[in-house]
Enzyme design. Sequence first.
Site, mmCIF file in Angstrom:
data_model
loop_
_atom_site.group_PDB
_atom_site.id
_atom_site.type_symbol
_atom_site.label_atom_id
_atom_site.label_comp_id
_atom_site.label_asym_id
_atom_site.label_seq_id
_atom_site.Cartn_x
_atom_site.Cartn_y
_atom_site.Cartn_z
ATOM 1 N N VAL A 78 29.111 48.268 39.275
ATOM 2 C CA VAL A 78 30.085 48.391 40.362
ATOM 3 C C VAL A 78 31.375 48.914 39.748
ATOM 4 C CG1 VAL A 78 31.412 47.181 42.127
ATOM 5 C CG2 VAL A 78 29.008 46.574 41.719
ATOM 6 N N VAL A 80 35.069 51.396 40.651
ATOM 7 C CA VAL A 80 35.948 52.058 41.611
ATOM 8 C C VAL A 80 36.974 52.868 40.832
ATOM 9 C CG1 VAL A 80 37.645 51.707 43.460
ATOM 10 C CG2 VAL A 80 35.628 50.228 43.321
ATOM 11 N N GLY A 86 42.073 47.917 44.219
ATOM 12 C CA GLY A 86 42.984 47.055 44.965
ATOM 13 C C GLY A 86 43.046 47.370 46.449
ATOM 14 N N GLN A 87 42.166 48.255 46.922
ATOM 15 C CA GLN A 87 42.161 48.637 48.337
ATOM 16 C C GLN A 87 40.901 48.173 49.056
ATOM 17 O OE1 GLN A 87 43.224 52.824 48.857
ATOM 18 N NE2 GLN A 87 44.317 52.776 46.917
ATOM 19 N N GLY A 88 40.108 47.307 48.420
ATOM 20 C CA GLY A 88 38.927 46.749 49.066
ATOM 21 C C GLY A 88 37.658 47.572 48.916
ATOM 22 N N GLY A 90 35.732 48.137 46.152
ATOM 23 C CA GLY A 90 34.716 47.399 45.393
ATOM 24 C C GLY A 90 34.130 46.257 46.210
ATOM 25 N N TYR A 119 33.831 38.324 41.965
ATOM 26 C CA TYR A 119 32.533 38.046 42.571
ATOM 27 C C TYR A 119 32.460 36.649 43.187
ATOM 28 C CZ TYR A 119 31.103 42.442 40.590
ATOM 29 O OH TYR A 119 31.015 43.778 40.297
#
Length: 143
Positions: A78, A80, A86-88, A90, A119
């Site tokens: 995973v 990004v 920090g923008q959602g 992931g 997680y």
Amino acid sequence: MPPTLKPAVIYSHSELPEASELLGLFRQAPWAKDRSLDDAKTMLQHTDLTVCAWDGVRLIGFGRVLTDFVYRATIWDVIVDRAYQGQGVGTEIVKRILRHPQLKRVELVWLCTRRPGFYERLGFSSKEQTGMVWSRSKNSQLE
């Protein structure tokens, strides 16, 4: 003048990214920065599911799954793009993996991480099982 609208991030699980696009993300992560194009191509060929995040034609996020589609699934890689962290993105990738229709029968989903807090907010627990790892580079004398 109205504020500039930010383009919507599009998520897909029906198409694999090009390995070269994925390497752009991998170069940003210490754990993946040395991966090669050929290895990324092979990895994609042997991956059961992927979720990609796109900003237009730009790959900005990725996650993949290896699974038997019944008992176990493991989430890997995973990642990004730094500009989108920090923008959602992931969080949405992981949620889409967990809700994927092909994984609805899977009993346990595993992952390895250096960011357990991320997680745990998504329902993962480090107290359920003990994970172990065998490293080829550290155990070459056994071969």
